[in-house]
Write a protein that holds these residues in place. Structure first.
Motif, PDB file in Angstrom:
ATOM      1  N   GLU A 199     103.934  42.167 137.341  1.00 15.87           N
ATOM      2  CA  GLU A 199     104.455  40.927 137.907  1.00 15.87           C
ATOM      3  C   GLU A 199     103.333  39.914 138.070  1.00 15.87           C
ATOM      4  OE1 GLU A 199     107.995  43.008 140.603  1.00 15.87           O
ATOM      5  OE2 GLU A 199     106.665  41.483 141.468  1.00 15.87           O
ATOM      6  N   ALA A 200     103.584  38.684 137.640  1.00 17.92           N
ATOM      7  CA  ALA A 200     102.586  37.627 137.765  1.00 17.92           C
ATOM      8  C   ALA A 200     102.398  37.264 139.229  1.00 17.92           C
ATOM      9  CB  ALA A 200     103.011  36.394 136.970  1.00 17.92           C
ATOM     10  N   ILE A 201     101.147  37.065 139.646  1.00 16.95           N
ATOM     11  CA  ILE A 201     100.895  36.674 141.030  1.00 16.95           C
ATOM     12  C   ILE A 201     100.899  35.147 141.109  1.00 16.95           C
ATOM     13  CG2 ILE A 201      99.548  38.760 141.444  1.00 16.95           C
ATOM     14  CD1 ILE A 201      97.030  37.032 141.416  1.00 16.95           C
ATOM     15  N   SER A 202     101.334  34.624 142.233  1.00 19.15           N
ATOM     16  CA  SER A 202     101.390  33.167 142.422  1.00 19.15           C
ATOM     17  C   SER A 202     100.471  32.706 143.545  1.00 19.15           C
ATOM     18  CB  SER A 202     102.833  32.736 142.731  1.00 19.15           C
ATOM     19  OG  SER A 202     103.328  33.424 143.876  1.00 19.15           O
ATOM     20  N   GLY A 203      99.803  33.636 144.181  1.00 20.96           N
ATOM     21  CA  GLY A 203      98.901  33.302 145.275  1.00 20.96           C
ATOM     22  C   GLY A 203      98.066  34.523 145.615  1.00 20.96           C
ATOM     23  N   PRO A 204      97.222  34.444 146.649  1.00 20.25           N
ATOM     24  CA  PRO A 204      96.415  35.598 147.052  1.00 20.25           C
ATOM     25  C   PRO A 204      97.286  36.829 147.269  1.00 20.25           C
ATOM     26  CG  PRO A 204      95.703  33.622 148.216  1.00 20.25           C
ATOM     27  CD  PRO A 204      96.963  33.257 147.490  1.00 20.25           C
ATOM     28  N   THR A 205      96.888  37.934 146.652  1.00 16.69           N
ATOM     29  CA  THR A 205      97.707  39.154 146.658  1.00 16.69           C
ATOM     30  C   THR A 205      96.887  40.338 147.152  1.00 16.69           C
ATOM     31  OG1 THR A 205      99.010  38.331 144.781  1.00 16.69           O
ATOM     32  CG2 THR A 205      99.084  40.706 145.222  1.00 16.69           C
ATOM     33  N   ASN A 239      96.566  32.613 130.858  1.00 13.82           N
ATOM     34  CA  ASN A 239      97.634  33.591 130.676  1.00 13.82           C
ATOM     35  C   ASN A 239      98.092  34.254 131.973  1.00 13.82           C
ATOM     36  OD1 ASN A 239      97.826  33.440 127.750  1.00 13.82           O
ATOM     37  ND2 ASN A 239      95.783  34.358 127.736  1.00 13.82           N
ATOM     38  N   GLY A 240      97.548  33.816 133.084  1.00 11.96           N
ATOM     39  CA  GLY A 240      97.979  34.346 134.369  1.00 11.96           C
ATOM     40  C   GLY A 240      97.366  35.706 134.682  1.00 11.96           C
ATOM     41  N   THR A 241      97.475  36.077 135.942  1.00 14.13           N
ATOM     42  CA  THR A 241      97.019  37.381 136.416  1.00 14.13           C
ATOM     43  C   THR A 241      98.236  38.149 136.909  1.00 14.13           C
ATOM     44  OG1 THR A 241      94.865  36.465 137.052  1.00 14.13           O
ATOM     45  CG2 THR A 241      95.500  38.568 138.041  1.00 14.13           C
ATOM     46  N   TRP A 242      98.348  39.391 136.482  1.00 18.72           N
ATOM     47  CA  TRP A 242      99.525  40.193 136.773  1.00 18.72           C
ATOM     48  C   TRP A 242      99.124  41.451 137.532  1.00 18.72           C
ATOM     49  CZ3 TRP A 242     104.384  38.953 134.089  1.00 18.72           C
ATOM     50  CH2 TRP A 242     104.283  37.797 133.300  1.00 18.72           C
ATOM     51  N   VAL A 243      99.991  41.881 138.430  1.00 20.46           N
ATOM     52  CA  VAL A 243      99.782  43.137 139.168  1.00 20.46           C
ATOM     53  C   VAL A 243     101.036  43.983 139.017  1.00 20.46           C
ATOM     54  CG1 VAL A 243      99.387  44.197 141.421  1.00 20.46           C
ATOM     55  CG2 VAL A 243      98.190  42.090 140.822  1.00 20.46           C
TER      56      VAL A 243
END
Length: 218
Positions: A67-73, A60-64
């Motif tokens: 907003e969904a993150i697509s790489g190291p954040t 289900n993705g990781t969100w911050v």
């Protein structure tokens, strides 16, 4: 040096050096009981003065902050990490409330455990190593285990893996880790109080005493 915390449901979890894996598997550093959270959902890494979040291929993705993150954040104080229906707040250098004290031998980490049935499906690969956090989380989950004796076997294997399979304590093992390990081993008596289990406990606890592990804190 920055001090990082995760706040979840009113509790705070300190993030130390290295990588902290969050997910539904009991082998994660922080375990969250939610079907919308993947077994190994995301990882937080303290890198010097920075805290970096990475998704681990979750369903289900990781969100911050929505907003969904697509790489190291890179994370900042007050950021909200969203995993399925759960959210964790990042706190940086925030003082402890008066009723909280700095980490001591009395402190135990906080875990949000999944069910025993679901945990049974999890396998450990050779790349996964046991840690004090894993052992503590397995013991914490034992109270709801369908088969306490079988669950004791899981804890036993995790302890033996942590000690290298020879039930020997390295001289470099931090004192706090030894104390946490001793407490976890003592707590397994409620899972299996058989003569065989007691003999194993006595053997490991004797090794911890010989290595200088602290006596129980009363």
């Amino acid at each position: 040096m920055n001090i990082f915390w995760l706040k979840y449901r009113g509790s705070r979890i300190a993030l130390r050096g290295g990588e902290t894996v969050v997910g539904r598997s009991p082998y994660c550093s922080v375990v969250i009981n939610s079907r919308r959270v993947s077994r190994q959902h995301c990882a937080l890494k303290v890198n010097g003065e920075a805290l970096i979040l990475s998704d681990l291929g979750s369903a289900n993705g990781t969100w911050v902050n929505g907003e969904a993150i697509s790489g190291p954040t890179h994370l900042r104080d007050g950021d909200l990490i969203e995993l399925g229906d759960e959210s964790l707040e990042v706190q940086v250098n925030q003082p402890l409330p008066p009723r909280e004290a700095p980490a001591t031998e009395k402190d135990l980490p906080i875990y949000f455990m999944e069910s025993e049935d679901d945990a049974e499906q999890t396998t450990v690969t050779q790349a996964q190593t046991s840690s004090i956090a894993l052992i503590e989380s397995l013991v914490a989950n034992g109270s709801s285990a369908n088969s306490p004796t079988r669950h004791f076997g899981k804890v036993q294997r995790a302890v033996e893996k942590y000690l290298g399979g020879k039930l020997r304590v390295e001289s470099s093992t931090p004192q706090l880790e030894l104390t946490r390990l001793r407490r976890s081993i003592e707590a397994t008596q409620r899972l299996d109080d058989s003569a065989e289990a007691n003999a194993w406990r006595e053997r490991v606890l004797a090794e911890l005493r010989d290595s200088g592990a602290a006596s129980p804190v009363r």
